[in-house]
Motif scaffolding. Structure first.
Motif, PDB file in Angstrom:
ATOM      1  N   ASN A  91       3.744 -13.670  -6.679  1.00 57.11           N
ATOM      2  CA  ASN A  91       2.760 -13.123  -5.748  1.00 57.11           C
ATOM      3  C   ASN A  91       1.442 -13.881  -5.774  1.00 57.11           C
ATOM      4  O   ASN A  91       0.519 -13.522  -5.067  1.00 57.11           O
ATOM      5  CB  ASN A  91       2.490 -11.658  -6.061  1.00 57.11           C
ATOM      6  CG  ASN A  91       3.704 -10.804  -5.835  1.00 57.11           C
ATOM      7  OD1 ASN A  91       4.545 -11.117  -5.012  1.00 57.11           O
ATOM      8  ND2 ASN A  91       3.808  -9.730  -6.569  1.00 57.11           N
ATOM      9  N   GLU A 105       1.533  -5.874   0.696  1.00 57.56           N
ATOM     10  CA  GLU A 105       1.488  -4.982  -0.461  1.00 57.56           C
ATOM     11  C   GLU A 105       2.846  -4.366  -0.775  1.00 57.56           C
ATOM     12  O   GLU A 105       3.238  -4.276  -1.937  1.00 57.56           O
ATOM     13  CB  GLU A 105       0.461  -3.879  -0.205  1.00 57.56           C
ATOM     14  CG  GLU A 105       0.181  -3.037  -1.417  1.00 57.56           C
ATOM     15  CD  GLU A 105      -0.942  -2.040  -1.172  1.00 57.56           C
ATOM     16  OE1 GLU A 105      -1.009  -1.093  -1.954  1.00 57.56           O
ATOM     17  OE2 GLU A 105      -1.708  -2.208  -0.218  1.00 57.56           O
ATOM     18  N   ASN A 106       3.603  -3.963   0.254  1.00 57.51           N
ATOM     19  CA  ASN A 106       4.900  -3.351  -0.024  1.00 57.51           C
ATOM     20  C   ASN A 106       5.873  -4.365  -0.638  1.00 57.51           C
ATOM     21  O   ASN A 106       6.702  -4.005  -1.461  1.00 57.51           O
ATOM     22  CB  ASN A 106       5.497  -2.703   1.228  1.00 57.51           C
ATOM     23  CG  ASN A 106       6.092  -3.699   2.191  1.00 57.51           C
ATOM     24  OD1 ASN A 106       5.439  -4.656   2.600  1.00 57.51           O
ATOM     25  ND2 ASN A 106       7.338  -3.476   2.548  1.00 57.51           N
ATOM     26  N   CYS A 108       4.953  -6.983  -2.592  1.00 61.24           N
ATOM     27  CA  CYS A 108       4.495  -7.150  -3.983  1.00 61.24           C
ATOM     28  C   CYS A 108       4.934  -5.974  -4.845  1.00 61.24           C
ATOM     29  O   CYS A 108       5.418  -6.162  -5.969  1.00 61.24           O
ATOM     30  CB  CYS A 108       2.979  -7.274  -4.033  1.00 61.24           C
ATOM     31  SG  CYS A 108       2.335  -8.764  -3.307  1.00 61.24           S
ATOM     32  N   ASP A 109       4.754  -4.761  -4.322  1.00 64.90           N
ATOM     33  CA  ASP A 109       5.140  -3.561  -5.076  1.00 64.90           C
ATOM     34  C   ASP A 109       6.629  -3.549  -5.378  1.00 64.90           C
ATOM     35  O   ASP A 109       7.041  -3.234  -6.496  1.00 64.90           O
ATOM     36  CB  ASP A 109       4.764  -2.296  -4.309  1.00 64.90           C
ATOM     37  CG  ASP A 109       3.266  -2.063  -4.249  1.00 64.90           C
ATOM     38  OD1 ASP A 109       2.528  -2.705  -5.032  1.00 64.90           O
ATOM     39  OD2 ASP A 109       2.833  -1.246  -3.419  1.00 64.90           O
ATOM     40  N   GLN A 110       7.450  -3.905  -4.394  1.00 67.87           N
ATOM     41  CA  GLN A 110       8.887  -3.886  -4.612  1.00 67.87           C
ATOM     42  C   GLN A 110       9.309  -4.951  -5.622  1.00 67.87           C
ATOM     43  O   GLN A 110      10.176  -4.709  -6.453  1.00 67.87           O
ATOM     44  CB  GLN A 110       9.641  -4.086  -3.293  1.00 67.87           C
ATOM     45  CG  GLN A 110      11.133  -3.892  -3.429  1.00 67.87           C
ATOM     46  CD  GLN A 110      11.496  -2.495  -3.886  1.00 67.87           C
ATOM     47  OE1 GLN A 110      11.102  -1.512  -3.289  1.00 67.87           O
ATOM     48  NE2 GLN A 110      12.250  -2.405  -4.969  1.00 67.87           N
ATOM     49  N   ARG A 112       7.504  -6.041  -8.097  1.00 65.30           N
ATOM     50  CA  ARG A 112       7.123  -5.503  -9.417  1.00 65.30           C
ATOM     51  C   ARG A 112       8.108  -4.428  -9.878  1.00 65.30           C
ATOM     52  O   ARG A 112       8.454  -4.358 -11.052  1.00 65.30           O
ATOM     53  CB  ARG A 112       5.707  -4.929  -9.367  1.00 65.30           C
ATOM     54  CG  ARG A 112       4.654  -5.977  -9.386  1.00 65.30           C
ATOM     55  CD  ARG A 112       3.258  -5.354  -9.569  1.00 65.30           C
ATOM     56  NE  ARG A 112       2.274  -6.220  -8.975  1.00 65.30           N
ATOM     57  CZ  ARG A 112       1.740  -6.073  -7.761  1.00 65.30           C
ATOM     58  NH1 ARG A 112       2.071  -5.047  -7.016  1.00 65.30           N
ATOM     59  NH2 ARG A 112       0.870  -6.925  -7.307  1.00 65.30           N
ATOM     60  N   LEU A 113       8.556  -3.574  -8.957  1.00 65.54           N
ATOM     61  CA  LEU A 113       9.524  -2.533  -9.319  1.00 65.54           C
ATOM     62  C   LEU A 113      10.845  -3.137  -9.776  1.00 65.54           C
ATOM     63  O   LEU A 113      11.436  -2.680 -10.758  1.00 65.54           O
ATOM     64  CB  LEU A 113       9.759  -1.591  -8.139  1.00 65.54           C
ATOM     65  CG  LEU A 113       8.652  -0.597  -7.848  1.00 65.54           C
ATOM     66  CD1 LEU A 113       8.918   0.123  -6.530  1.00 65.54           C
ATOM     67  CD2 LEU A 113       8.513   0.393  -8.974  1.00 65.54           C
TER      68      LEU A 113
END
Length: 180
Positions: A91, A105-106, A108-110, A112-113
């Motif tokens: 990222n 953002e979605n 990046c969040d996914q 990381r998850l």
């Protein structure tokens, strides 16, 4: 609209005394990457190196002379994580680090998850003990394992415990001494 392109880093605005103009920033053949909210990726580049870098964390669907089309998938990211590429590295591309938002953002969040999924469970070899002759023996065994940092799990109600494999032989000797 040119101001928006400048904010995205696609053009550089130049101010003169009477007029202003813009300079495309991608004319240096470095290219740029667009990632959609559905994880579809379009990389505008002619560089073979860029293509190979993208293959590390995405599934390339097809490649044209100046466009690479692919998708970021869970499987492709797991491959990247196994090769030592972290979610933060994916990222934080240096050419887009100063642009806001650089990657949605979605997305990046996914990423990381999916990375945290790999770190969620840790396997530790252990040995299971049950059928203790008394509560005193069970509690002594728990204390013995705890003192040696080898107690992994205990169930006081049913008098069961799991110890680390490293202290298994010591625990067996300890329990043999308790049964005498």
């Amino acid at each position: 609209m040119i101001k928006d392109f400048a904010d995205l880093g696609l053009v550089k605005l130049q101010q003169g005394r009477k007029e202003s103009w813009f300079i495309p920033t991608i004319a240096d053949n470095c290219g740029f990457v667009v990632v959609e909210t559905n994880f579809r990726m379009y990389a505008y580049s002619t560089s073979k190196l860029h293509c190979e870098i993208l293959r590390l964390f995405s599934k390339i669907e097809y490649q044209l002379p100046n466009l690479i089309v692919g998708a970021i998938t869970k499987e492709s990211l797991y491959n990247a994580f196994e090769n030592g590429i972290t979610a933060e590295q994916q990222n934080a591309h240096p050419r887009v680090a100063d642009r806001i938002p650089s990657v949605l953002e979605n997305v990046c969040d996914q990423i990381r998850l999916w990375e945290s999924d790999l770190n969620r469970v840790e396997m530790t070899p252990g040995h299971y003990y049950d059928e203790f002759p008394s509560r005193d023996v069970f509690e002594a065994a728990c204390d013995y394992a705890r003192d040696r940092s080898g107690l992994l799990w205990e169930d006081s109600k049913k008098m069961r415990l799991v110890v680390n494999s490293e202290i298994h032989m010591h625990m067996r000797e300890f329990l043999r001494g308790q049964n005498k």
